[in-house]
Design a protein around this motif. Sequence first.
Motif, PDB file in Angstrom:
ATOM      1  N   ASP A   1      -0.393   6.481 -13.299  1.00  0.00           N
ATOM      2  CA  ASP A   1       0.944   6.711 -13.845  1.00  0.00           C
ATOM      3  C   ASP A   1       1.872   6.987 -12.670  1.00  0.00           C
ATOM      4  N   TYR A   2       3.075   6.422 -12.730  1.00  0.00           N
ATOM      5  CA  TYR A   2       4.068   6.816 -11.746  1.00  0.00           C
ATOM      6  C   TYR A   2       5.461   6.741 -12.350  1.00  0.00           C
ATOM      7  N   CYS A   3       6.377   7.489 -11.738  1.00  0.00           N
ATOM      8  CA  CYS A   3       7.765   7.451 -12.162  1.00  0.00           C
ATOM      9  C   CYS A   3       8.660   7.685 -10.947  1.00  0.00           C
ATOM     10  N   PHE A   4       9.877   7.155 -11.039  1.00  0.00           N
ATOM     11  CA  PHE A   4      10.858   7.300  -9.969  1.00  0.00           C
ATOM     12  C   PHE A   4      12.166   7.812 -10.540  1.00  0.00           C
TER      13      PHE A   4
ATOM     14  N   ALA B   1      -3.621   5.116  -6.790  1.00  0.00           N
ATOM     15  CA  ALA B   1      -2.354   5.425  -7.456  1.00  0.00           C
ATOM     16  C   ALA B   1      -1.241   5.607  -6.436  1.00  0.00           C
ATOM     17  N   LEU B   2      -1.534   6.327  -5.374  1.00  0.00           N
ATOM     18  CA  LEU B   2      -0.538   6.553  -4.328  1.00  0.00           C
ATOM     19  C   LEU B   2      -0.151   5.249  -3.641  1.00  0.00           C
ATOM     20  N   ALA B   3      -1.123   4.385  -3.383  1.00  0.00           N
ATOM     21  CA  ALA B   3      -0.837   3.095  -2.752  1.00  0.00           C
ATOM     22  C   ALA B   3       0.056   2.234  -3.641  1.00  0.00           C
ATOM     23  N   ALA B   4      -0.237   2.193  -4.936  1.00  0.00           N
ATOM     24  CA  ALA B   4       0.593   1.411  -5.865  1.00  0.00           C
ATOM     25  C   ALA B   4       2.003   1.975  -5.943  1.00  0.00           C
ATOM     26  N   THR B   5       2.122   3.292  -5.978  1.00  0.00           N
ATOM     27  CA  THR B   5       3.429   3.937  -6.041  1.00  0.00           C
ATOM     28  C   THR B   5       4.225   3.672  -4.774  1.00  0.00           C
ATOM     29  N   THR B   6       3.563   3.699  -3.631  1.00  0.00           N
ATOM     30  CA  THR B   6       4.236   3.427  -2.357  1.00  0.00           C
ATOM     31  C   THR B   6       4.770   2.002  -2.316  1.00  0.00           C
ATOM     32  N   CYS B   7       4.013   1.041  -2.826  1.00  0.00           N
ATOM     33  CA  CYS B   7       4.482  -0.353  -2.859  1.00  0.00           C
ATOM     34  C   CYS B   7       5.745  -0.476  -3.691  1.00  0.00           C
ATOM     35  N   VAL B   8       5.790   0.198  -4.821  1.00  0.00           N
ATOM     36  CA  VAL B   8       6.982   0.155  -5.668  1.00  0.00           C
ATOM     37  C   VAL B   8       8.144   0.840  -4.962  1.00  0.00           C
ATOM     38  N   ALA B   9       7.892   1.962  -4.311  1.00  0.00           N
ATOM     39  CA  ALA B   9       8.949   2.679  -3.584  1.00  0.00           C
ATOM     40  C   ALA B   9       9.538   1.813  -2.482  1.00  0.00           C
ATOM     41  N   MET B  10       8.689   1.079  -1.789  1.00  0.00           N
ATOM     42  CA  MET B  10       9.170   0.214  -0.715  1.00  0.00           C
ATOM     43  C   MET B  10      10.056  -0.890  -1.283  1.00  0.00           C
TER      44      MET B  10
END
Length: 143
Positions: free
Chosen positions: A98-101, A129-138
């Motif tokens: 799960d992630y949110c921005f 999860a952290l890797a997937a979230t970082t890709c979205v953040a980038m």
Amino acid sequence: MDSTLRLHADPLPYRRLVGCLIYLTSIRPDIAFAPQQLSQFMSNPTKAHHNAAIKVLCYLKSCPKKGLVFRKNCNTQIRGFSDAGWATCVDSRRSITDYCFFIGNFLVSWKTKKHNTVSQSSSEAEYRALAATTCVAMAYLSP
């Protein structure tokens, strides 16, 4: 049978409409679920799908003042949060990310997704999860 009867309508207007609705989700996150559901039928939309998209437009027309408004002096810091539930899926024992921005205080993106592979530990699930979230953040931060 009538030879002028068209069994399949041209999907292009539907695609344009759903594309516009997807674009609007950046300032109207309250409609995010509807365009996501409607976009699954882009290749072969029916009249019912088109009517559902029109209902979303009617909703938008009924409440034009809702949405995200960013003022010049507001906080536009991007914050992201992620979590993983190790082996959460009962059927496949896969982890769920799960992630949110947030931009300032506004929630602008969120997602829940089952991992493609089985994680061997909770640490591995959290790392994925952290890797997937970082890709979205980038993707948010890239020009």
